[in-house]
Scaffold this active site. Sequence first.
Site, mmCIF file in Angstrom:
data_model
loop_
_atom_site.group_PDB
_atom_site.id
_atom_site.type_symbol
_atom_site.label_atom_id
_atom_site.label_comp_id
_atom_site.label_asym_id
_atom_site.label_seq_id
_atom_site.Cartn_x
_atom_site.Cartn_y
_atom_site.Cartn_z
ATOM 1 N N ALA A 49 0.973 -1.324 0.017
ATOM 2 C CA ALA A 49 0.039 -0.137 0.090
ATOM 3 C C ALA A 49 0.939 1.277 0.011
ATOM 4 C CB ALA A 49 -0.802 -0.080 1.025
ATOM 5 N N GLU A 50 1.986 1.352 0.780
ATOM 6 C CA GLU A 50 2.812 2.335 0.910
ATOM 7 C C GLU A 50 4.117 1.924 1.073
ATOM 8 O OE1 GLU A 50 1.882 5.672 0.463
ATOM 9 O OE2 GLU A 50 -0.265 5.356 0.955
ATOM 10 N N THR A 51 5.356 2.736 0.209
ATOM 11 C CA THR A 51 6.502 2.583 0.554
ATOM 12 C C THR A 51 7.004 4.128 1.147
ATOM 13 O OG1 THR A 51 7.223 0.946 -0.977
ATOM 14 C CG2 THR A 51 8.843 2.268 -0.525
#
Length: 261
Positions: free
Chosen positions: A45-47
């Site tokens: 979902a996020e880096t």
Amino acid sequence: MRVPIFQVDAFTTRLFTGNPAAVVVFDEFPADAVLQAIASENNLAETAFIVPVGEDYAIRWFTPVTEVALCGHATLASAAVVIERLEPTRSQVTFSSKSGPLIVSKNGDGYLLNFPIRPWQRVELPAGLAEALGVMPVEVLNDVVNYTAILEHAQLVRELKPDLAAIAQLDRSGVVVTAPGDQGYDFVSRYFAPAKGIPEDPVTGAAHCALTPYWAERLHKTSFRAYQASRRGGEIHCRLVGDRVELAGSCVFYLEGTIEI
């Protein structure tokens, strides 16, 4: 070039629950195309990408398809990386970001995030929203990023099976659904953002920057035990402090290594 990478489950005390985030540490930010390519390769979902700036760090966040202005769980994961791996003598870190300074402090076995509130307003039911959700909201809120659909009770939130393709066509990046809590929680929520490459986000700190002031108005209190009822699930302790929101949560390290670019 080889750079450190960590994968951390955030807003949980148990591995394989909460929200997984990758954290990549650079000496300086490479080109945006490189950051986006890494985030796409990670397919989380996020880096979060962090770079040392003076005594603290700058931070940026990317989904698999775009950069975002604020991400709670990847900031929490980044703080754990700084405090538990990069600089274990620290107990607090401030990240400079597109949403201003974000302070994260050690808080017992977990961490306390200090974020700006996300102002919202009540709006008429947007065209296509009820059809996309498959349920009629009690009311709808609008902020600069998301619609928030208020549902009648928690079971509706837990059982929701929205039309993600229809949600992706709305004029907001994502849709939060929330309702009064059950099982000892003050409120429950879920978050869908297919337009950002996130069909359903497991635990969303940034969404609680709008949810906390809403539930403060509705429940006439300022501290909450909240649950995001995704498949992985996650618990967030929220507190409204003026125009800021404090979010408390824990992290579990899953992976540590290097990437070569």
